[in-house]
Design an enzyme around this catalytic site. Structure first.
Site, short mmCIF file in Angstrom:
data_model
loop_
_atom_site.label_atom_id
_atom_site.label_comp_id
_atom_site.label_asym_id
_atom_site.label_seq_id
_atom_site.Cartn_x
_atom_site.Cartn_y
_atom_site.Cartn_z
CG ASP A 89 6.99 1.17 -0.86
OD1 ASP A 89 6.26 2.05 -0.36
OD2 ASP A 89 6.57 0.07 -1.24
CE LYS A 133 -0.90 0.84 3.62
NZ LYS A 133 0.19 0.10 3.02
CG PHE A 173 3.43 -5.50 0.97
CD1 PHE A 173 2.86 -6.67 0.47
CD2 PHE A 173 2.71 -4.32 0.88
CE1 PHE A 173 1.58 -6.65 -0.09
CE2 PHE A 173 1.43 -4.30 0.32
CZ PHE A 173 0.88 -5.47 -0.17
C1 LIG Z 1 0.28 -0.71 1.70
C2 LIG Z 1 1.58 -0.69 1.00
C3 LIG Z 1 1.66 -0.71 -0.41
C4 LIG Z 1 0.44 -0.88 -1.27
O1 LIG Z 1 -0.45 0.17 -1.15
P1 LIG Z 1 -1.96 0.02 -1.75
O2 LIG Z 1 -2.54 1.37 -1.55
O3 LIG Z 1 -2.62 -1.06 -0.96
O4 LIG Z 1 -1.82 -0.34 -3.17
C5 LIG Z 1 2.89 -0.59 -0.99
N1 LIG Z 1 4.02 -0.48 -0.26
C6 LIG Z 1 3.98 -0.47 1.09
C7 LIG Z 1 5.25 -0.32 1.85
C8 LIG Z 1 2.78 -0.59 1.76
O5 LIG Z 1 2.74 -0.62 3.10
#
Ligand SMILES: *Cc1c(COP(=O)(O)O)cnc(C)c1O
Length: 389
Positions: free
Chosen positions: A223, A252, A138
């Site tokens: 990521d 986050k 994701f």
């Molecule tokens: C939550 C998340 C995203 C997206 O972040 P947003 O702030 O919602 O755009 C991207 N990569 C990972 C691994 C995530 O957990």
């Protein structure tokens, strides 16, 4: 407004992109959230890994309000101190060279994707830059990041998607080697697939990715939007794997509840983006950065050790619950494989009994505030036991 009035207006006036749970949040302190009806909940979600210091932490509120009273925003055409402070703290602690600031995880990954494509074009002379990501990953909700997201469910309706992404099964080194071509400019992955079910990558696979990237001059993008900023007991989860990515994306947790994200670049690619290549109005907003300075100041080595200990404690207690078959994840990012009940139902029942908790695929996911106390962990576990029974 009472909770029913708010829920009614929400259903009438807000696009139904979220399957919301039955809680209208009003206020919070630490790991306790209070609803508009005055009911209290123990928080095992931290706003999906965002409120790393919990709700309305005193030091964080002070840092943010002090900045708010001074300067709330200025264009990125000008300099501010909070931005360079966060950038200095992140680069000093990681050995990375420079930072680009955006406002979210998706934007952080967009910056990484654009950088990788420009690196491929300019440094390697590739015309058709391709990026390898993992199945079940994701990476966000923008057009580029849903394309990067290796899950069929996200690849519907919004055609055409972007060209240039290849998908590899997690931990399959042979498949990865087959997918790598002269057109590959980057390999992007989460160290623990969060939304995909809290699935840890194999250390051997991550090591192999690093060496393939080094050998073929491919950028290794981690990521760390969910795993980063102390969540797993290290500042970034890649540290557990003994690797050094070329780009690390974060969001986050870093703002402690304010929207901020970004990408860290190593020496190899820190000057790829030049004036005019990329930007955003709000990125690195001074108030959000003041929050990030407080978060990064608080997350020192002792704090991280504490996260690791609490994570071990939570894992052990979870494994004592008969319905829990296994526990994945690291630190305070844990996923419980359960039997006898569907994860979504467990989450609903737990909420009813006063515990906020998440799912990740068929697992029950826990991302409590990093400052949660042992008493709060125990109280949450008691509710979870009842919800699982
Ligand atoms: C939550 C998340 C995203 C997206 O972040 P947003 O702030 O919602 O755009 C991207 N990569 C990972 C691994 C995530 O957990």
């Amino acid at each position: 407004m009472n909770s029913n009035e708010i829920k009614k207006l929400d259903s009438e006036k807000i696009v139904a992109t979220y399957g919301r749970y039955d809680l209208v949040a009003d206020s919070g302190k630490g790991a306790i959230c209070r609803s508009v009806d005055g009911k209290e909940y123990i928080d095992f979600t931290a706003g999906i890994g965002v409120n790393c210091l919990g709700f309305c932490d005193d030091g964080w509120v002070e840092a943010v309000t002090a900045q708010l009273k001074k300067l709330q925003h200025v264009s990125n055409l000008y300099y501010t101190e909070p931005q360079v402070k966060v950038a200095s703290m992140l680069t000093e602690r990681t050995g990375m060279k420079k930072v680009f600031f955006g406002n979210s995880g998706a934007e952080a990954n967009e910056a990484a994707i654009k950088t990788a494509r420009k690196y491929g074009s300019v440094n390697k002379g590739i015309e058709k830059n391709r990026i390898i990501t993992l199945n079940n990953s994701f990476h966000g909700r923008t057009m580029a990041t849903i394309t990067a997201t290796g899950q069929e469910g996200y690849h519907k309706f919004f055609t055409p998607f972007l060209d240039g992404f290849d998908y590899c099964d997690a931990n399959d080194i042979d498949q990865l080697k087959e997918l790598v071509s002269d057109d590959t400019c980057a390999i992007m992955m989460e160290m623990i697939q969060g939304e995909g079910g809290v699935l840890n990558l194999d250390a051997g696979f991550v090591k192999a990715v690093e060496s393939i990237c080094a050998e073929k001059d491919i950028l290794f993008i981690a990521d760390e939007v969910q795993t980063g900023i102390g969540r797993t007991g290290k500042l970034f989860a890649y540290e557990y794997f003994g690797v050094k990515p070329d780009i690390v994306t974060f969001a986050k947790g870093i703002g402690g509840g304010l929207p901020i994200g970004g990408a860290l670049f190593s020496e190899k690619c820190c000057d790829v983006l030049e004036p005019g290549n990329h930007g955003t109005t709000y990125g690195g907003n001074p108030v959000a950065c003041a929050g990030a300075v407080e978060v990064l100041t608080r997350i020192d080595d002792a704090f991280l050790e504490d996260v690791t200990k609490k994570g071990e404690y939570l894992r052990e207690k979870l494994l004592d619950i008969p319905q829990v078959k296994s526990v994945s994840g690291m630190g305070l990012m844990l996923g419980a494989e359960i039997e006898g009940k569907e994860a979504g139902q467990v989450v609903k029942d737990a909420l009813e009994m006063g515990l906020m908790i998440l799912t990740a695929k068929d697992r029950v996911r826990m991302l409590p505030p990093l400052t949660i106390t042992y008493d709060e962990l125990d109280a949450g576990l008691e509710i979870l036991k009842k919800a699982l029974a």
